[in-house]
Design an enzyme around this catalytic site. Structure first.
Site, PDB file in Angstrom:
ATOM      1  N   CYS A 207       0.887  -1.156   0.000  1.00 17.72           N
ATOM      2  CA  CYS A 207       0.000   0.000   0.000  1.00 17.72           C
ATOM      3  C   CYS A 207       0.927   1.208   0.000  1.00 17.72           C
ATOM      4  O   CYS A 207       1.577   1.490   1.003  1.00 17.72           O
ATOM      5  CB  CYS A 207      -0.910   0.028   1.229  1.00 17.72           C
ATOM      6  SG  CYS A 207      -1.864   1.565   1.306  1.00 17.72           S
TER       7      CYS A 207
ATOM      8  N   CYS B  15      -0.591   4.147   2.503  1.00 18.34           N
ATOM      9  CA  CYS B  15      -0.592   3.997   3.965  1.00 18.34           C
ATOM     10  C   CYS B  15      -0.352   2.540   4.338  1.00 18.34           C
ATOM     11  O   CYS B  15       0.784   2.090   4.338  1.00 18.34           O
ATOM     12  CB  CYS B  15      -1.875   4.557   4.558  1.00 18.34           C
ATOM     13  SG  CYS B  15      -3.369   4.146   3.635  1.00 18.34           S
ATOM     14  N   SER B  16      -1.415   1.799   4.645  1.00 21.45           N
ATOM     15  CA  SER B  16      -1.216   0.423   5.124  1.00 21.45           C
ATOM     16  C   SER B  16      -2.426  -0.451   4.829  1.00 21.45           C
ATOM     17  O   SER B  16      -2.695  -1.386   5.579  1.00 21.45           O
ATOM     18  CB  SER B  16      -0.946   0.435   6.623  1.00 21.45           C
ATOM     19  OG  SER B  16      -2.031   1.063   7.294  1.00 21.45           O
ATOM     20  N   CYS B  17      -3.184  -0.183   3.753  1.00 22.74           N
ATOM     21  CA  CYS B  17      -4.381  -0.970   3.436  1.00 22.74           C
ATOM     22  C   CYS B  17      -4.004  -2.440   3.262  1.00 22.74           C
ATOM     23  O   CYS B  17      -3.001  -2.760   2.621  1.00 22.74           O
ATOM     24  CB  CYS B  17      -5.048  -0.438   2.171  1.00 22.74           C
ATOM     25  SG  CYS B  17      -5.606   1.260   2.382  1.00 22.74           S
TER      26      CYS B  17
HETATM   27 FE    FE Z   1      -3.533   2.163   2.938  1.00 18.35          FE
END
Ligand code: FE
Length: 218
Positions: free
Chosen positions: A110, A113-115
């Site tokens: 991602c 961010c951190s999906c």
């Molecule tokens: Fe994300």
């Protein structure tokens, strides 16, 4: 793994201390109770985690028609299986599965961010959220994969999938040779979260990992 992306060696210990301090403060201020944290932890230990994704992978390896449905519409295919509710909620909306083959290796990241698909892969490891990993995996995926121990032949195409709130990618790893006689449960035990992220391959005889009391001399 702490020096792979030039992290401080005590980075995890520092983060743990920060989380504990925040928890204590939130409890002291009456925002949450100690039970809140236990409930959330238990949810991700027992209900939502990579053990779900591993079951889906094993089913796809043994049922070609299910695999086709999984690749076409992951959420709908997962609904067919006997899972607890919320598989399509809690960061599990809009999941999409990319299949590794002899000619294509998929890697999920991602960049924003951190999906990450929590219901099937659990919570993402800390390095998945790190700006260095996110940038390098997009820019030089082959080099990053090599550092993870995935040394791909030049003939294998590497595809990097950028997850977002609209699509949460994960990988259907290749079924390893030597597993022809295995049933779904035995196959699922071989599948790691790293393999479903594309930073590892599934091995028929995986080395023993994790905490081993015997190896510690106890
Ligand atoms: Fe994300």
């Amino acid at each position: 793994m702490s020096d792979r992306f030039a992290y401080d060696p005590d980075r995890e210990a520092k983060n743990e201390a920060r989380a504990k301090a925040l928890e204590a403060l939130l409890i002291e201020k009456g925002v949450i109770t100690a039970k809140t944290v236990d409930t959330v932890n238990s949810f991700f230990q027992n209900e939502m985690g990579p053990f779900n994704g591993a079951k889906v992978v094993a089913k796809a390896w043994t049922d070609p028609q299910f695999k086709a449905r999984l690749l076409a519409d992951a959420n709908a295919a997962i609904e067919e299986l006997d899972f607890p509710p919320f598989m399509s909620g809690a960061e599990g909306e809009h999941m999409k599965v990319a299949e590794n083959t002899d000619t294509v290796h998929n890697l999920i990241i991602c960049t924003l961010c951190s999906c990450y698909p929590w219901p099937t892969l659990g919570l993402p490891p800390y390095w998945y959220k790190d700006p260095t990993f996110r940038a390098r995996a997009a820019r030089e995926p082959r080099a990053v994969l090599k550092e993870f121990g995935v040394d791909l032949d030049d003939s294998v195409e590497v595809k990097v999938w950028d997850s977002s709130a609209q699509i949460r990618w994960w990988v259907l790893p290749k079924r390893p040779d030597g597993t022809e006689g295995m049933g779904e449960e035995e196959l699922a035990a071989l599948v790691t979260p790293e393999a479903m992220m594309g930073v590892a391959v599934v091995e028929a005889n995986p080395p023993r990992t994790g905490y081993d009391p015997a190896a510690q001399g106890f």
